[in-house]
Design a protein around this motif. Structure first.
Motif, PDB file in Angstrom:
ATOM      1  N   ALA A   1       0.830  -1.205   0.000  1.00 57.33           N
ATOM      2  CA  ALA A   1       0.000   0.000   0.000  1.00 57.33           C
ATOM      3  C   ALA A   1       0.869   1.261   0.000  1.00 57.33           C
ATOM      4  CB  ALA A   1      -0.929  -0.002   1.208  1.00 57.33           C
ATOM      5  N   MET A   2       1.991   1.202   0.688  1.00 60.03           N
ATOM      6  CA  MET A   2       2.904   2.348   0.696  1.00 60.03           C
ATOM      7  C   MET A   2       3.581   2.514  -0.663  1.00 60.03           C
ATOM      8  SD  MET A   2       2.728   3.937   3.567  1.00 60.03           S
ATOM      9  CE  MET A   2       4.230   4.907   3.641  1.00 60.03           C
ATOM     10  N   LEU A   3       3.969   1.402  -1.283  1.00 61.99           N
ATOM     11  CA  LEU A   3       4.596   1.475  -2.602  1.00 61.99           C
ATOM     12  C   LEU A   3       3.659   2.118  -3.620  1.00 61.99           C
ATOM     13  CD1 LEU A   3       6.645  -1.787  -3.352  1.00 61.99           C
ATOM     14  CD2 LEU A   3       7.482   0.561  -3.151  1.00 61.99           C
ATOM     15  N   ARG A   4       2.381   1.837  -3.508  1.00 57.00           N
ATOM     16  CA  ARG A   4       1.419   2.451  -4.422  1.00 57.00           C
ATOM     17  C   ARG A   4       1.385   3.970  -4.243  1.00 57.00           C
ATOM     18  NH1 ARG A   4      -1.392  -2.428  -3.271  1.00 57.00           N
ATOM     19  NH2 ARG A   4      -2.565  -1.526  -1.540  1.00 57.00           N
ATOM     20  N   ARG A   5       1.862   4.426  -3.128  1.00 60.31           N
ATOM     21  CA  ARG A   5       1.916   5.857  -2.834  1.00 60.31           C
ATOM     22  C   ARG A   5       3.306   6.438  -3.068  1.00 60.31           C
ATOM     23  NH1 ARG A   5      -2.067   3.472  -0.181  1.00 60.31           N
ATOM     24  NH2 ARG A   5      -3.924   4.728   0.393  1.00 60.31           N
ATOM     25  N   GLY A   6       4.200   5.639  -3.654  1.00 60.28           N
ATOM     26  CA  GLY A   6       5.528   6.128  -3.969  1.00 60.28           C
ATOM     27  C   GLY A   6       6.474   6.185  -2.782  1.00 60.28           C
ATOM     28  N   ILE A   7       6.226   5.337  -1.777  1.00 66.80           N
ATOM     29  CA  ILE A   7       7.035   5.340  -0.556  1.00 66.80           C
ATOM     30  C   ILE A   7       7.420   3.917  -0.212  1.00 66.80           C
ATOM     31  CG2 ILE A   7       7.085   5.932   1.901  1.00 66.80           C
ATOM     32  CD1 ILE A   7       4.853   7.998   1.252  1.00 66.80           C
ATOM     33  N   GLU A   8       8.707   3.684   0.049  1.00 66.91           N
ATOM     34  CA  GLU A   8       9.165   2.332   0.397  1.00 66.91           C
ATOM     35  C   GLU A   8       9.764   2.318   1.789  1.00 66.91           C
ATOM     36  OE1 GLU A   8      11.117  -1.615  -1.547  1.00 66.91           O
ATOM     37  OE2 GLU A   8      11.187   0.283  -2.644  1.00 66.91           O
ATOM     38  N   ILE A   9       9.260   1.392   2.624  1.00 70.63           N
ATOM     39  CA  ILE A   9       9.757   1.183   3.974  1.00 70.63           C
ATOM     40  C   ILE A   9      10.325  -0.225   4.072  1.00 70.63           C
ATOM     41  CG2 ILE A   9       8.158   2.846   4.984  1.00 70.63           C
ATOM     42  CD1 ILE A   9       6.399   0.508   5.835  1.00 70.63           C
ATOM     43  N   PHE A  10      10.924  -0.565   5.217  1.00 74.14           N
ATOM     44  CA  PHE A  10      11.614  -1.840   5.384  1.00 74.14           C
ATOM     45  C   PHE A  10      11.048  -2.624   6.570  1.00 74.14           C
ATOM     46  CE2 PHE A  10      14.387  -1.680   2.078  1.00 74.14           C
ATOM     47  CZ  PHE A  10      15.654  -2.225   2.265  1.00 74.14           C
ATOM     48  N   PRO A  11      11.117  -3.952   6.509  1.00 73.95           N
ATOM     49  CA  PRO A  11      10.775  -4.748   7.697  1.00 73.95           C
ATOM     50  C   PRO A  11      11.891  -4.660   8.728  1.00 73.95           C
ATOM     51  CG  PRO A  11      11.592  -6.179   5.967  1.00 73.95           C
ATOM     52  CD  PRO A  11      11.505  -4.795   5.374  1.00 73.95           C
ATOM     53  N   GLY A  12      11.636  -5.204   9.925  1.00 77.11           N
ATOM     54  CA  GLY A  12      12.667  -5.268  10.961  1.00 77.11           C
ATOM     55  C   GLY A  12      13.755  -6.250  10.586  1.00 77.11           C
ATOM     56  N   ARG A  13      14.839  -6.231  11.368  1.00 78.11           N
ATOM     57  CA  ARG A  13      16.002  -7.076  11.101  1.00 78.11           C
ATOM     58  C   ARG A  13      16.313  -7.971  12.291  1.00 78.11           C
ATOM     59  NH1 ARG A  13      18.809  -8.213   6.318  1.00 78.11           N
ATOM     60  NH2 ARG A  13      19.595  -6.321   5.328  1.00 78.11           N
ATOM     61  N   LEU A  14      16.206  -9.250  12.135  1.00 77.93           N
ATOM     62  CA  LEU A  14      16.755 -10.250  13.041  1.00 77.93           C
ATOM     63  C   LEU A  14      16.317 -10.088  14.482  1.00 77.93           C
ATOM     64  CD1 LEU A  14      18.618 -12.692  12.629  1.00 77.93           C
ATOM     65  CD2 LEU A  14      20.483 -11.327  13.550  1.00 77.93           C
ATOM     66  N   THR A  15      16.815  -9.030  15.154  1.00 75.38           N
ATOM     67  CA  THR A  15      16.482  -8.835  16.561  1.00 75.38           C
ATOM     68  C   THR A  15      15.076  -8.279  16.736  1.00 75.38           C
ATOM     69  OG1 THR A  15      17.413  -6.618  16.485  1.00 75.38           O
ATOM     70  CG2 THR A  15      18.867  -8.375  17.209  1.00 75.38           C
ATOM     71  N   SER A  16      14.421  -7.936  15.662  1.00 76.41           N
ATOM     72  CA  SER A  16      13.185  -7.164  15.791  1.00 76.41           C
ATOM     73  C   SER A  16      12.081  -7.692  14.881  1.00 76.41           C
ATOM     74  CB  SER A  16      13.456  -5.697  15.467  1.00 76.41           C
ATOM     75  OG  SER A  16      14.153  -5.575  14.244  1.00 76.41           O
ATOM     76  N   GLU A  17      11.857  -8.977  14.927  1.00 78.76           N
ATOM     77  CA  GLU A  17      10.745  -9.536  14.163  1.00 78.76           C
ATOM     78  C   GLU A  17       9.442  -8.959  14.709  1.00 78.76           C
ATOM     79  OE1 GLU A  17      10.917 -13.731  14.228  1.00 78.76           O
ATOM     80  OE2 GLU A  17      12.868 -13.849  13.233  1.00 78.76           O
ATOM     81  N   GLY A  18       8.474  -8.773  13.829  1.00 80.55           N
ATOM     82  CA  GLY A  18       7.243  -8.129  14.253  1.00 80.55           C
ATOM     83  C   GLY A  18       7.388  -6.629  14.327  1.00 80.55           C
ATOM     84  N   THR A  19       8.296  -6.094  13.507  1.00 75.03           N
ATOM     85  CA  THR A  19       8.514  -4.648  13.477  1.00 75.03           C
ATOM     86  C   THR A  19       8.675  -4.187  12.038  1.00 75.03           C
ATOM     87  OG1 THR A  19      10.918  -4.839  13.630  1.00 75.03           O
ATOM     88  CG2 THR A  19       9.716  -4.670  15.710  1.00 75.03           C
ATOM     89  N   PHE A  20       8.587  -2.889  11.847  1.00 70.45           N
ATOM     90  CA  PHE A  20       8.958  -2.295  10.574  1.00 70.45           C
ATOM     91  C   PHE A  20       9.810  -1.065  10.853  1.00 70.45           C
ATOM     92  CE2 PHE A  20       4.889  -0.318  11.659  1.00 70.45           C
ATOM     93  CZ  PHE A  20       5.081   1.021  11.376  1.00 70.45           C
ATOM     94  N   ARG A  21      10.654  -0.714   9.853  1.00 72.01           N
ATOM     95  CA  ARG A  21      11.605   0.387  10.026  1.00 72.01           C
ATOM     96  C   ARG A  21      11.343   1.472   8.984  1.00 72.01           C
ATOM     97  NH1 ARG A  21      17.172  -2.247   9.145  1.00 72.01           N
ATOM     98  NH2 ARG A  21      15.983  -3.501   7.656  1.00 72.01           N
ATOM     99  N   VAL A  22      11.538   2.714   9.420  1.00 71.83           N
ATOM    100  CA  VAL A  22      11.381   3.853   8.533  1.00 71.83           C
ATOM    101  C   VAL A  22      12.612   4.742   8.701  1.00 71.83           C
ATOM    102  CG1 VAL A  22       9.945   5.803   7.836  1.00 71.83           C
ATOM    103  CG2 VAL A  22       8.887   3.761   8.842  1.00 71.83           C
ATOM    104  N   GLY A  23      13.380   4.902   7.626  1.00 72.22           N
ATOM    105  CA  GLY A  23      14.558   5.758   7.672  1.00 72.22           C
ATOM    106  C   GLY A  23      14.177   7.212   7.466  1.00 72.22           C
ATOM    107  N   VAL A  24      14.916   8.100   8.119  1.00 71.50           N
ATOM    108  CA  VAL A  24      14.662   9.530   7.964  1.00 71.50           C
ATOM    109  C   VAL A  24      15.900  10.246   7.420  1.00 71.50           C
ATOM    110  CG1 VAL A  24      12.930   9.525   9.782  1.00 71.50           C
ATOM    111  CG2 VAL A  24      15.304  10.060  10.377  1.00 71.50           C
ATOM    112  N   MET A  25      16.885   9.471   6.911  1.00 68.84           N
ATOM    113  CA  MET A  25      18.058  10.041   6.253  1.00 68.84           C
ATOM    114  C   MET A  25      17.721  10.390   4.811  1.00 68.84           C
ATOM    115  SD  MET A  25      20.953   7.278   7.479  1.00 68.84           S
ATOM    116  CE  MET A  25      19.940   5.827   7.125  1.00 68.84           C
ATOM    117  N   GLY A  26      18.660  11.065   4.168  1.00 65.59           N
ATOM    118  CA  GLY A  26      18.492  11.399   2.765  1.00 65.59           C
ATOM    119  C   GLY A  26      17.956  12.805   2.581  1.00 65.59           C
ATOM    120  N   ASP A  27      17.530  13.103   1.372  1.00 60.98           N
ATOM    121  CA  ASP A  27      17.045  14.440   1.036  1.00 60.98           C
ATOM    122  C   ASP A  27      15.615  14.590   1.542  1.00 60.98           C
ATOM    123  OD1 ASP A  27      16.940  16.986  -0.032  1.00 60.98           O
ATOM    124  OD2 ASP A  27      16.329  16.291  -2.020  1.00 60.98           O
ATOM    125  N   LEU A  28      15.488  14.674   2.862  1.00 64.30           N
ATOM    126  CA  LEU A  28      14.188  14.748   3.516  1.00 64.30           C
ATOM    127  C   LEU A  28      14.142  15.950   4.450  1.00 64.30           C
ATOM    128  CD1 LEU A  28      13.778  10.994   4.579  1.00 64.30           C
ATOM    129  CD2 LEU A  28      12.843  12.101   2.540  1.00 64.30           C
TER     130      LEU A  28
END
Length: 383
Positions: free
Chosen positions: A321-348
């Protein structure tokens, strides 16, 4: 307040990330790898990155073809002598990655396994060194973007100096936002990536290494292409890279360094990221979400959220649903199953974060998640 999109597509990952248009345009021109312009850009990058970490006198900046992982392996192979032993501090996914690289590089390795939180402390490091007096080097990831933890580099460096152990820092995700004084901390090496807080594109590995150690490593590395000593001395003597350089990526990184300087350096860049992080975290908390980490240990370049407990939620459907809006987020990594991650770096900017927050709420409602959500707070797990 204008909350419309500034970009057609937002890549909100731990890196690569949303790159400024000026940086992308720099790659449209083909440059001669042996020409004065490319050689000048390479030198400009080296000089600027050394200035950022107070390493101009004490350290060298070695540029290497490949991703940051290539630089980490090159550092291990070049800087750790035969008979040396590396302690890898592991409290997240990228600590595991460091261990995997060291073991694959045939470096004699021991592991200090710790939970994600509380953060590593002096007693942890001293106990590991006491248990294995053969340790000569130690490496730790400064910013564990698998969860969002900021690890205590200064503490590790202090213990290393007291014990005569050489300290290497994986600053792949933090360099350019978190200030690190290579000279004052007497760091053996800092591993850097262009496609994180420097806001450039992937393709160049960067190793900031102590000059004296780099000189001592002549002839040590068993790899032709990962030999940092040879790469550095060749470039010092000729201005050229030893092998065909990623000229387009170098052009982008030179522009990114200039943009970084124009913003005021690492401090102002981290301040911007912190403002972005606060808009996102405060906004989602108001919608019922909880963060994986307490704020006092989190680095404000990425936020990790617990999945809502609403049965309509799945990361796969949310991501789509986010990709359809032109936005890509990431799932959690290893220690954080059941999570999602959102980066705030970059030209933001904050404007972008308000737009992203609104789109996240729309996407959640589209997949049937009732807001405010129940973030399902949980304890942070060990690796």
């Amino acid at each position: 307040m204008n909350t419309g999109p500034r970009h057609d597509h937002y890549l909100l990952t731990p890196g690569p990330l949303t790159v400024p248009e000026e940086t992308r345009r720099a790659m449209l021109r083909d440059r001669n790898p042996g020409g004065a312009e490319h050689i000048g850009m390479s030198r400009e990058i080296q000089d600027y990155l050394l200035s950022l970490c107070n390493g101009t006198q004490s350290h060298a900046c070695v540029l290497l073809q490949g991703s940051a992982t290539y630089g980490v392996e090159a550092g291990f192979k070049t800087l750790i002598p035969e008979g040396g032993r590396l302690l890898v501090v592991v409290n997240g996914f990228y600590g595991v990655r460091l261990r995997e690289i060291a073991e694959a590089a045939r470096v004699d390795t021991t592991v200090l396994q710790l939970p994600t939180v509380p953060l590593p402390n002096r007693a942890d490091i001293e106990a590991a060194l006491d248990a294995d007096p053969a340790i000569t080097h130690v490496v730790m990831c400064q910013a564990e973007t698998g969860t969002g933890v900021l690890n205590p580099v200064e503490m590790l460096a202090e213990v290393g100096r007291e014990r005569g152990v050489k300290v290497m820092i994986d600053a792949v995700a933090s360099f350019g936002a978190v200030s690190t004084d290579a000279a004052a901390l007497d760091l053996e090496a800092i591993f850097v990536s262009p496609n994180k807080c420097l806001e450039s594109t992937p393709g160049v590995a960067i190793v900031i290494a102590k000059k004296s150690s780099l000189l001592e490593a002549k002839g040590r590395c068993p790899s032709a292409v990962l030999d940092l000593n040879h790469q550095w001395t060749f470039m010092q003597e000729t201005g050229n890279w030893r092998w065909t350089p990623p000229t387009h990526v170098v052009s982008a990184l030179a522009i990114s360094c200039r943009r970084h300087a124009e913003e005021g350096g690492s401090g102002p860049r981290l301040d911007r990221y912190r403002r972005n992080w606060q808009v996102l975290v405060n906004g989602l908390r108001q919608k019922g979400f909880t963060t994986l980490l307490p704020d006092d240990v989190a680095i404000p370049i990425i936020a990790t959220f617990n999945d809502p407990t609403d049965p309509a939620y799945s990361f796969k459907s949310f991501h789509a649903a986010m990709l359809r809006r032109g936005i890509e987020i990431f799932p959690g990594r290893l220690t954080s199953e059941g999570t999602f991650r959102v980066g705030v770096m970059g030209d933001l900017q904050e404007q972008d974060m308000h737009h992203i927050l609104a789109q996240m709420c729309e996407a959640l409602e589209e997949i049937g998640v009732t807001l405010p959500a129940d973030g399902g707070a949980k304890s942070v797990e060990t690796v």
